[in-house]
Design a protein around this motif. Structure first.
Motif, mmCIF file in Angstrom:
data_model
loop_
_atom_site.group_PDB
_atom_site.id
_atom_site.type_symbol
_atom_site.label_atom_id
_atom_site.label_comp_id
_atom_site.label_asym_id
_atom_site.label_seq_id
_atom_site.Cartn_x
_atom_site.Cartn_y
_atom_site.Cartn_z
ATOM 1 N N ASP A 96 0.858 -1.178 0.000
ATOM 2 C CA ASP A 96 0.000 0.000 0.000
ATOM 3 C C ASP A 96 0.901 1.237 0.000
ATOM 4 O O ASP A 96 1.670 1.437 0.946
ATOM 5 N N PRO A 97 0.819 2.086 -1.051
ATOM 6 C CA PRO A 97 1.727 3.241 -1.104
ATOM 7 C C PRO A 97 1.513 4.243 0.020
ATOM 8 O O PRO A 97 2.414 5.010 0.357
ATOM 9 N N GLU A 98 0.324 4.251 0.627
ATOM 10 C CA GLU A 98 0.041 5.190 1.712
ATOM 11 C C GLU A 98 0.645 4.727 3.033
ATOM 12 O O GLU A 98 1.251 5.502 3.769
ATOM 13 N N THR A 99 0.470 3.433 3.337
ATOM 14 C CA THR A 99 0.907 2.925 4.636
ATOM 15 C C THR A 99 2.266 2.238 4.576
ATOM 16 O O THR A 99 2.931 2.078 5.599
ATOM 17 N N GLY A 100 2.680 1.810 3.373
ATOM 18 C CA GLY A 100 3.919 1.062 3.248
ATOM 19 C C GLY A 100 3.789 -0.383 3.692
ATOM 20 O O GLY A 100 4.768 -1.119 3.722
ATOM 21 N N LYS A 101 2.569 -0.823 4.010
ATOM 22 C CA LYS A 101 2.338 -2.196 4.452
ATOM 23 C C LYS A 101 2.120 -3.101 3.238
ATOM 24 O O LYS A 101 1.541 -2.691 2.237
ATOM 25 N N THR A 161 0.405 -5.769 0.944
ATOM 26 C CA THR A 161 -1.006 -6.046 0.721
ATOM 27 C C THR A 161 -1.242 -7.453 0.191
ATOM 28 O O THR A 161 -2.032 -8.211 0.736
ATOM 29 N N GLU A 212 4.395 2.510 -7.615
ATOM 30 C CA GLU A 212 4.115 2.811 -6.210
ATOM 31 C C GLU A 212 3.647 1.598 -5.410
ATOM 32 O O GLU A 212 3.664 1.624 -4.178
#
Length: 521
Positions: free
Chosen positions: A461-466, A468, A482
């Motif tokens: 996830d580009p927002e959280t860096g977690k 997926t 990304e």
């Protein structure tokens, strides 16, 4: 020492105690052994494993791999599992740590339905399976409730029905035959009488021997792949020309192929068979009329180096096309392609196709031979990975504000560098906020989109860096930048580094021998 000890005592050597002293081999399973497919399908397999000293740990859920300071596996952390009152397995927080230097993961036995994802609507699906049918009086009837491979009406056909054409499904694709090699082979034996039955109206016709010979020769030519030309383009780059009529028929820019030479005719030097491992090659050019495919091979590793030893007229194994084609717009877009040497074949095929449709192609070439790009780009910017971003911004002949799409075919250090630059020095230049696709050239083995799982690679996830989900890189070799877990690509590509280094050293040794010199001549 063990052999000498056993000889003195007139015994067989006990290697199992040595293997266990070195750490042993442990099967970790999420449920009980009796619930495992290995037990239910072929319990003798487990029995033989125990005779070889293998340990078995039940009811453990792998949760984490702990690495040492060198990035190598050190420990597998597992959570214990137990059954709840409803009889369902649940993981607990009770963790145990298993020392582990090598971890091999079995990803499950789910039928491969990749074709339906790429050609949606071709076959009816039920969940993760193709719906299977019986052919009765030239009509397809759903094979309801079939669970065992020995049932008579197991349903060998898909839903495909156009005129008198059918498509069968056998082996691992069939839900009642999948997950077991023996059953997969049996599926062919069970299915062919039903195929003959569906062709009953045609089977009574007398064939013509001359017509059959013509058909046989035509099919042999269609399915064959033969080396037509080998040309050296630079010190470490060669171009292979292969005649493969059927393999070339459906090629589109972005597709790749799996190439191998045949073991039976592979050269032998000092008892070493110079056979390639499966090699993923992007086709650089295709002539469907003549059945000709061209491949630009970068000699990076043993298998790619062995391509130079192929001979004109030699038959090879060529599977494909596979992967996903690249988008070719009819709207006269401006496409930026940034490549190192590995990206040359992609640019040759894709850049040429883009320009034929009136698109504008800009290439940032991060290698020493930009002249090899030829006519695949309108503007070529020679550069290096160190100066790539700066040269792109400062080049007088381009306006980055016009760029609609970007493709990056290069190594992960530059991918990381470009990703960081998008949020800083490149942010004001890419006015259209173009979609960026990057190469995910992970380790590959079968290249059949969901079979061997050797190419599994994480997305994030580009927002959280977690992280997926894990995807098959061979079915999606160009992904949005990304969402790519770039660190994971580095980790995957480093896993075989020791073996690759040893293989390269051995090949270098063979090259110094008189045998290899004679072979090249």
């Amino acid at each position: 020492d063990e052999r000498l000890r056993a000889k003195r005592h007139h015994e067989k050597p006990d290697f199992i105690k040595l293997i266990r002293a070195w750490g042993g081999i442990t099967i970790v399973y999420r449920r009980t052994m009796q619930e495992s497919p290995a037990y239910t399908h072929n319990h003798e397999e487990l029995q033989k494993a125990f005779e070889e000293g293998i340990y078995y740990r039940e009811a453990l859920e792998p949760a984490e791999v702990i690495l040492n300071a060198h990035g190598e596996c050190e420990t597998l952390v597992c959570h214990r599992r137990q059954k709840n009152p409803a009889g369902e397995w649940e993981s607990t927080q009770d963790a145990i740590r298993l020392p582990a230097r090598s971890i091999f993961v079995a990803t499950g036995t789910q039928p491969n339905i990749a074709y339906e994802f790429e050609h949606r609507g071709t076959f009816n699906r039920v969940g993760v399976h193709y719906q299977h049918y019986e052919n009765q009086n030239d009509e397809l009837i759903v094979a309801h409730g079939i669970k065992h491979c020995k049932e008579p009406d197991f349903g060998p056909f898909t839903s495909y029905q156009k005129n008198d054409h059918r498509v069968s499904l056998i082996g691992d694709t069939h839900p009642v035959f999948h997950g077991n090699v023996v059953k997969a082979i049996a599926s062919g034996m069970r299915t062919y009488p039903k195929i003959l039955e569906s062709l009953h109206q045609k089977l009574g016709q007398r064939g013509d021997e001359k017509e059959y010979q013509q058909f046989s020769e035509k099919m042999t030519k269609y399915f064959s792949a033969t080396v037509k030309k080998i040309e050296r383009l630079s010190k470490n780059i060669i171009e292979l020309t292969i005649e493969a009529p059927l393999a070339s028929k459906h090629f589109k820019p972005g597709h790749f192929y799996r190439l191998q030479n045949y073991e039976t005719i592979a050269p032998r030097v000092k008892d070493t068979i110079l056979q390639m491992e499966p090699l993923a090659l992007v086709a650089s050019d295709c002539d469907r009329e003549t059945g000709i495919l061209k491949f630009i091979v970068i000699e990076k590793g043993v298998s790619s180096s062995l391509c130079a030893l192929l001979k004109v007229g030699e038959p090879v194994s060529l599977m494909g096309p596979t992967g996903i084609r690249a988008k070719i717009s009819n709207e006269q877009e401006t496409v930026l392609v940034i490549i190192d040497e590995m990206g040359l074949p992609f640019l040759h095929a894709y850049g040429t196709a883009l320009r034929e449709k009136g698109n504008h192609v800009i290439c940032l070439a991060l290698f020493n031979h930009p002249e090899l790009i030829k006519q695949a780009a309108d503007i070529i910017i020679p550069s290096t990975a160190e100066r790539g971003i700066d040269d792109l911004i400062s080049h007088a002949g381009i306006t980055l504000a016009d760029v609609d799409r970007i493709y990056l075919i290069t190594d992960t250090p530059f991918l990381k560098k470009f990703q960081a630059a998008r949020a800083t020095e490149l942010k004001t230049h890419f006015v259209k906020d173009p979609v960026v696709h990057a190469s995910v050239y992970s380790t590959m083995q079968c290249m059949l989109k969901g079979v061997c799982a050797q190419c599994l690679q994480w997305q994030m996830d580009p927002e959280t860096g977690k992280r997926t989900k894990a995807v098959f890189a061979c079915s999606w070799p160009l992904q949005p930048l990304e969402v790519i877990d770039l660190d994971n690509i580095d980790e995957r590509q480093s896993q075989n580094r020791l073996q690759e280094t040893l293989n390269q050293m051995w090949l270098d040794f063979l090259r110094t021998t008189e045998n290899m010199l004679q072979l090249k001549q």
